[in-house]
Design an enzyme around this catalytic site. Sequence first.
Site: not given
Length: 197
Positions: A152-156
């Site tokens: 989940d790239t937005c949440f690293f």
Amino acid sequence: SDGTRVELCEGGAQRAVTAENRQEYAELALSARLKEAAPQLQAMRKGLEEMLPGGLVELLEGAELERLAAGSAAVDVELLRQHTVCRGEDGHQHVVDALWRVLGSMSQEDLAAFLRFVWGRSRLPQPSEFTETFKIHISSSLAQDNKLPKADTCFFTLNLPAYSSEEVLRARLLYAIRHCTDMDADLLEAAIPHAAR
């Protein structure tokens, strides 16, 4: 370069390039090309001077400026580890330890790909500006070896299956970071070639 015609000198549109004036034409054309990006370069300089006021930009070498603006090109696994929290059920510390060993053995190219996979960027910030926390979530359902890690790239965040071995973890992680570059690849697990399973 945008296709706009530019007169290189007064009345240049009516002058033919000849053997006698070809050197003048070449110099004028080169000068025009070098100056065509001046407004964009000035805007970049203005932005840099907001970050580094008082002409400090001139004191920096290119590599120093790049590091300050974009972070170090070398991925520091220990720095990443210092900014990491693990989530999931107890009993999976061996999976997390295996992940750090795998990351520690990766090339810089693969580490940059790993960061793009989990965060959408290829560099870590400067240690003093590292405010995000990398989250590792270990899933604990059975039969995990045939699944790929998800991010989940937005949440690293890395959602990592509880693989049975470090070798399986390495193979699945490398496959994911090298081949799964689309953030909307919801059906990616079905696309794993049988040989990679």
